[in-house]
Scaffold this motif. Structure first.
Motif, PDB file in Angstrom:
ATOM      1  N   ARG A   1       0.795  -1.216   0.120  1.00 16.91           N
ATOM      2  CA  ARG A   1       0.097  -0.069   0.034  1.00 16.91           C
ATOM      3  C   ARG A   1       0.741   1.213   0.122  1.00 16.91           C
ATOM      4  N   GLU A   2       1.910   1.376   0.524  1.00 16.53           N
ATOM      5  CA  GLU A   2       2.651   2.566   0.905  1.00 16.53           C
ATOM      6  C   GLU A   2       3.913   2.532  -0.032  1.00 16.53           C
ATOM      7  N   HIS A   3       4.675   1.503  -0.560  1.00 13.84           N
ATOM      8  CA  HIS A   3       5.611   1.667  -1.407  1.00 13.84           C
ATOM      9  C   HIS A   3       5.346   0.727  -2.537  1.00 13.84           C
ATOM     10  N   PRO A   4       4.489   0.964  -3.354  1.00 15.31           N
ATOM     11  CA  PRO A   4       4.083   0.089  -4.423  1.00 15.31           C
ATOM     12  C   PRO A   4       5.287  -0.129  -5.771  1.00 15.31           C
ATOM     13  N   LYS A   5       6.136   0.826  -5.730  1.00 13.10           N
ATOM     14  CA  LYS A   5       7.063   0.932  -6.665  1.00 13.10           C
ATOM     15  C   LYS A   5       8.057  -0.350  -6.624  1.00 13.10           C
ATOM     16  N   GLY A   6       8.184  -1.148  -7.733  1.00 15.15           N
ATOM     17  CA  GLY A   6       9.290  -1.745  -7.943  1.00 15.15           C
ATOM     18  C   GLY A   6       8.822  -3.490  -7.500  1.00 15.15           C
ATOM     19  N   ILE A   7       7.502  -3.566  -7.217  1.00 12.16           N
ATOM     20  CA  ILE A   7       6.818  -4.726  -6.483  1.00 12.16           C
ATOM     21  C   ILE A   7       5.999  -5.706  -7.775  1.00 12.16           C
ATOM     22  N   ARG A   8       6.910  -6.764  -8.159  1.00 14.48           N
ATOM     23  CA  ARG A   8       6.303  -7.416  -9.354  1.00 14.48           C
ATOM     24  C   ARG A   8       5.076  -8.460  -8.926  1.00 14.48           C
ATOM     25  N   SER A   9       5.177  -8.852  -7.646  1.00 21.90           N
ATOM     26  CA  SER A   9       4.221  -9.837  -7.070  1.00 21.90           C
ATOM     27  C   SER A   9       4.559 -10.125  -5.767  1.00 21.90           C
ATOM     28  N   VAL A  10       3.282 -10.280  -5.185  1.00 21.22           N
ATOM     29  CA  VAL A  10       3.151 -10.532  -3.586  1.00 21.22           C
ATOM     30  C   VAL A  10       2.400 -11.834  -3.345  1.00 21.22           C
ATOM     31  N   GLY A  11       3.125 -12.650  -2.530  1.00 21.08           N
ATOM     32  CA  GLY A  11       2.618 -13.730  -2.006  1.00 21.08           C
ATOM     33  C   GLY A  11       2.355 -13.471  -0.410  1.00 21.08           C
ATOM     34  N   ILE A  12       1.213 -14.013   0.055  1.00 21.97           N
ATOM     35  CA  ILE A  12       1.041 -13.798   1.511  1.00 21.97           C
ATOM     36  C   ILE A  12       0.289 -15.194   1.924  1.00 21.97           C
ATOM     37  N   ASP A  13       0.723 -15.789   3.114  1.00 18.56           N
ATOM     38  CA  ASP A  13       0.573 -17.053   3.579  1.00 18.56           C
ATOM     39  C   ASP A  13       0.320 -16.980   5.138  1.00 18.56           C
ATOM     40  N   GLY A  14      -1.139 -17.409   5.686  1.00 18.92           N
ATOM     41  CA  GLY A  14      -1.593 -17.230   6.842  1.00 18.92           C
ATOM     42  C   GLY A  14      -1.721 -15.719   7.141  1.00 18.92           C
ATOM     43  N   VAL A  15      -2.817 -15.070   6.421  1.00 16.54           N
ATOM     44  CA  VAL A  15      -2.861 -13.899   6.256  1.00 16.54           C
ATOM     45  C   VAL A  15      -3.727 -13.030   7.369  1.00 16.54           C
ATOM     46  N   LEU A  16      -2.960 -11.985   7.709  1.00 15.53           N
ATOM     47  CA  LEU A  16      -3.453 -11.085   8.955  1.00 15.53           C
ATOM     48  C   LEU A  16      -3.489  -9.566   8.224  1.00 15.53           C
ATOM     49  N   PRO A  17      -4.819  -9.344   7.737  1.00  9.28           N
ATOM     50  CA  PRO A  17      -5.039  -8.017   7.252  1.00  9.28           C
ATOM     51  C   PRO A  17      -4.815  -6.657   8.142  1.00  9.28           C
ATOM     52  N   PRO A  18      -3.955  -5.728   7.756  1.00 10.64           N
ATOM     53  CA  PRO A  18      -3.622  -4.529   8.573  1.00 10.64           C
ATOM     54  C   PRO A  18      -5.197  -3.933   9.044  1.00 10.64           C
ATOM     55  N   SER A  19      -6.329  -4.029   8.246  1.00  8.88           N
ATOM     56  CA  SER A  19      -7.364  -3.296   8.498  1.00  8.88           C
ATOM     57  C   SER A  19      -8.098  -4.120   9.749  1.00  8.88           C
ATOM     58  N   LEU A  20      -7.808  -5.342  10.036  1.00  7.01           N
ATOM     59  CA  LEU A  20      -8.573  -6.296  11.002  1.00  7.01           C
ATOM     60  C   LEU A  20      -7.704  -6.632  12.084  1.00  7.01           C
ATOM     61  N   ALA A  21      -6.426  -6.272  11.995  1.00  7.52           N
ATOM     62  CA  ALA A  21      -5.627  -7.245  12.962  1.00  7.52           C
ATOM     63  C   ALA A  21      -5.951  -6.624  14.339  1.00  7.52           C
ATOM     64  N   GLY A  22      -5.718  -7.390  15.262  1.00  9.49           N
ATOM     65  CA  GLY A  22      -5.976  -7.423  16.645  1.00  9.49           C
ATOM     66  C   GLY A  22      -6.508  -8.534  17.357  1.00  9.49           C
ATOM     67  N   ALA A  23      -6.514  -8.397  18.743  1.00  6.05           N
ATOM     68  CA  ALA A  23      -6.878  -9.609  19.516  1.00  6.05           C
ATOM     69  C   ALA A  23      -8.419 -10.076  19.052  1.00  6.05           C
ATOM     70  N   SER A  24      -9.367  -9.343  18.601  1.00  4.75           N
ATOM     71  CA  SER A  24     -10.697  -9.673  18.553  1.00  4.75           C
ATOM     72  C   SER A  24     -10.502 -10.669  17.459  1.00  4.75           C
ATOM     73  N   LEU A  25      -9.717 -10.367  16.390  1.00  3.29           N
ATOM     74  CA  LEU A  25      -9.783 -11.316  15.047  1.00  3.29           C
ATOM     75  C   LEU A  25      -9.308 -12.693  15.518  1.00  3.29           C
ATOM     76  N   THR A  26      -8.529 -12.925  16.492  1.00  5.04           N
ATOM     77  CA  THR A  26      -7.854 -14.123  16.790  1.00  5.04           C
ATOM     78  C   THR A  26      -9.030 -14.991  17.276  1.00  5.04           C
ATOM     79  N   TRP A  27      -9.956 -14.631  17.751  1.00  7.64           N
ATOM     80  CA  TRP A  27     -11.172 -15.431  18.186  1.00  7.64           C
ATOM     81  C   TRP A  27     -11.897 -16.114  17.106  1.00  7.64           C
ATOM     82  N   SER A  28     -12.094 -15.303  16.044  1.00 13.17           N
ATOM     83  CA  SER A  28     -12.739 -15.825  14.948  1.00 13.17           C
ATOM     84  C   SER A  28     -11.750 -16.952  14.213  1.00 13.17           C
TER      85      SER A  28
END
Length: 532
Positions: A246-273
């Motif tokens: 989001r903040e430094h998109p320049k120069g990124i060809r591709s992104v792999g993410i595994d075990g996803v923790l979205p910044p907009s949801l991250a927190g203790a509440s999310l761990t219960w789900s």
């Protein structure tokens, strides 16, 4: 700066998961043209990582490989060095910190692609350089160099913000009631002692966070002279990867993410789900296996009943732990049972048998696993608690209340006692710890959704009780060229456990818009242990 979804994107979904995971997202979300081929910087013909370079206030210098807590054979032959950056970019001429860098060459040098992969470790607080063996054993360097840089504050960085006293308290706490207020006071005392020690060393605790780490990686790419690279993040590293995208998109060809923790949801509440999803995935797999279902019927109900009973009447037992000369006393209450299972999904085959054993009065199996993890030498002095609390206390707790955590727990587990719900899995006494850590809240923008048309592989695991599979589908909604995969029957970070996940990941970096996911069709559940 954000990339937005092109107006004429395409999306198709291919379902490949067994019925036990019918509720999880699986398939492909594919859109747009193939990624442009990566191009090496013609001004940098020397091997990657062998040229010193200063970019702005950051400087990369080749040098010895960073220290690791254990031997890492994958680093033999690596090109190494260090990146020096401002500790706090709001004061660029102030204190500097140094981050260890190791570059493992591609195994197939003849077919080596010009765009390497950079590895984002989890935690927060895990050391990327120490995880090099995991990445290389998974084949990530088949035809690409792989770059490992210690996130600020981690084990191979300078300064390193580990807190052995917290780890030692966690070891002693196996003999305490998990959710007791007295345990909480001791927990916070250990946290405050570490904070004071680091502050006395002159560390700016407010500068250890996702925003600064993302800027570190942006500096690293430029300091290495790379026009393009690929990003792969695991666990908390997915939060960092999405923030970086989001903040430094320049120069990124591709992104792999595994075990996803979205910044907009991250927190203790999310761990219960997440716990609900991971537990249910395992329990349903047992229910669909006739031998397991017959021997351990109604496993979910049994587990939840045990949480209530043990929270009301904890049991105490004694176990022998490797490298400990004397037996260790272990208390198991409802909170311990929840936290044990959150990690024990990595040992899924034995979970039903362990739950059945404690239901019939034998807590030994669970006590040995619980104490063994806390008392292991690998549990002391390796996690950068200073970075972990920098993230938790500026990016998570300011945006959710303690009541929010309890409400989220009650939605996921309505029958659990309030004392259990107050402490989200693996994050006990978090708000009290953050009051002791005492750093400012991050700008609300840290919680922004990441929108991008960079090709993305979004991988989740069916038994993941730490970052549930639904997080992947959520993050992919705003990643217009994303492939969404849920790998069944494995726990948190599928790449670490599943050869199929490794195959998919490696193929993704070769063809980011069309990774090969065919191996998913051949996956089968574990053979659960059946007690006599």
């Amino acid at each position: 700066m954000m990339s937005v979804r092109p107006p004429h994107h395409r999306r198709r979904t291919v379902r490949r998961l067994p019925a036990v995971l019918a509720g999880a997202t699986a398939g492909l979300l594919v859109a747009g043209l193939a990624a442009a081929p990566a191009v090496a910087d013609p001004r940098n013909p020397a091997p990657l990582g062998t040229v010193a370079r200063t970019v702005g206030h950051a400087r990369f210098v080749p040098g010895p490989c960073p220290r690791t807590a254990d031997p890492v054979p994958a680093l033999e032959g690596a090109r190494c060095g260090s990146l020096t950056v401002p500790e706090n970019r709001s004061r660029p001429k102030g204190r500097k910190i140094t981050l260890g860098v190791a570059i493992v060459p591609a195994a197939d040098t003849g077919a080596r692609a010009s765009d390497p992969i950079v590895w984002f470790a989890g935690g927060p607080g895990d050391d990327a350089v120490s995880e090099a063996q995991l990445a290389i054993d998974g084949g990530l360097n088949r035809d690409r160099d792989v770059i490992f840089m210690s996130q600020r504050g981690t084990y191979s960085a300078d300064p390193e913000l580990t807190c052995p006293n917290i780890d030692e308290f966690n070891a002693r706490a196996v003999g305490l009631v998990y959710n007791a207020p007295s345990t909480g006071r001791l927990h916070v005392r250990a946290t405050r002692a570490c904070r004071d020690r680091l502050a006395d060393r002159g560390v700016d605790l407010s500068a250890y966070n996702t925003t600064e780490s993302a800027a570190d990686y942006a500096d690293l790419r430029r300091a290495l002279g790379l026009r393009q690279w690929n990003v792969f993040g695991i666990s908390y590293g997915t939060d960092l990867a999405l923030t970086y995208l989001r903040e430094h998109p320049k120069g990124i060809r591709s992104v792999g993410i595994d075990g996803v923790l979205p910044p907009s949801l991250a927190g203790a509440s999310l761990t219960w789900s997440a716990a609900r999803q991971g537990f249910d995935g395992l329990f349903e797999a047992c229910a669909q296996q006739p031998a397991c279902n017959s021997r351990y019927p109604n496993l979910s109900d049994t587990f939840e009943r045990l949480v209530r009973e043990l929270e009301a009447r904890p049991v105490t037992t004694t176990v022998t732990v490797p490298d400990r000369p004397a037996p260790v006393e272990v208390v198991i209450d409802g909170g311990v049972l929840v936290n044990w299972l959150t990690s024990a999904t990595h040992l899924a085959a034995g979970v039903p048998r362990s739950i059945d054993a404690i239901a019939h009065g034998d807590p030994q199996r669970i006590a040995e696993q619980w104490a063994g993890g806390k008392l292991s030498p690998q549990a002391v002095g390796r996690l950068a608690h200073g970075l972990a609390y920098g993230v938790f206390c500026s990016e998570w707790t300011p945006f959710e209340s303690e009541a929010d955590v309890i409400r989220a727990g009650r939605r996921a587990f309505p029958s659990f006692p309030r004392s259990v719900l107050a402490n989200a899995p693996q994050l006990p006494f978090l708000h009290a710890d953050c009051r002791a850590w005492d750093i400012p809240a991050a700008p609300r923008s840290i919680r922004d959704v990441t929108r991008s048309d960079v090709p993305a592989l979004v991988t989740s695991a069916g038994f993941d009780a730490q970052t549930g599979a639904s997080n992947g589908a959520y993050a992919a909604r705003t990643l217009s060229r994303s492939t969404v995969v849920t790998v069944p029957y494995v726990a948190h970070v599928a790449f670490a456990e599943s050869p199929c996940a490794q195959e998919i990941t490696v193929s993704f970096f070769d063809t980011p818009d069309r990774p090969n996911t065919s191996c998913l069709a051949d996956l089968r559940p574990p053979e659960f242990e059946i007690a006599p």
